[in-house]
Motif scaffolding. Sequence first.
Motif, PDB file in Angstrom:
ATOM      1  N   SER A 104      13.102 -28.739  37.791  1.00 10.72           N
ATOM      2  CA  SER A 104      12.868 -29.388  36.323  1.00 10.72           C
ATOM      3  C   SER A 104      12.060 -28.079  35.847  1.00 10.72           C
ATOM      4  O   SER A 104      12.263 -27.847  34.450  1.00 10.72           O
ATOM      5  N   CYS A 116      16.982 -30.354  32.432  1.00  8.09           N
ATOM      6  CA  CYS A 116      15.619 -31.141  32.319  1.00  8.09           C
ATOM      7  C   CYS A 116      15.760 -32.556  32.081  1.00  8.09           C
ATOM      8  O   CYS A 116      15.344 -33.527  32.862  1.00  8.09           O
ATOM      9  N   GLU A 120      15.098 -35.583  34.695  1.00 12.33           N
ATOM     10  CA  GLU A 120      13.902 -36.586  34.184  1.00 12.33           C
ATOM     11  C   GLU A 120      14.669 -37.787  34.084  1.00 12.33           C
ATOM     12  O   GLU A 120      13.877 -38.837  33.648  1.00 12.33           O
TER      13      GLU A 120
END
Length: 124
Positions: A104, A116, A120
């Motif tokens: 990430s 990302c 996430e």
Amino acid sequence: KRRASAARADPDSSIRQVNSADRVGSAADQSGRAALQRACTCGDVTTSVKLLRAGVDCSCVTEAGLNLLHLVACGSGSVDVARRLLQVAPELAAAKCNRGWTPSMHAGSAGNWAICELLEGRRP
């Protein structure tokens, strides 16, 4: 002769040459990367899936400690390849390279925001 030399110097030749599961694990390009590492770096979904289905080891890392997901994150930014890797080896998301960076962090540094979001949990 020039064309033959150019073909041998082609760094993507290992990806195109992967035709059977018995050759998959040993195929490598001139930089020494395994075919799966190269496919992930380039965002080649078709080859990545083929290699993963053939059972190529997902735990390979570069000398810098970059795993396959790191390579996608700082390279191609392919969400499709990243998603496939996470299905097979979700532990790759938490791994840190020699610099202490997660995939990430590499994705953010490279501006690969879709990766990302995927890592996430904000991208399905």
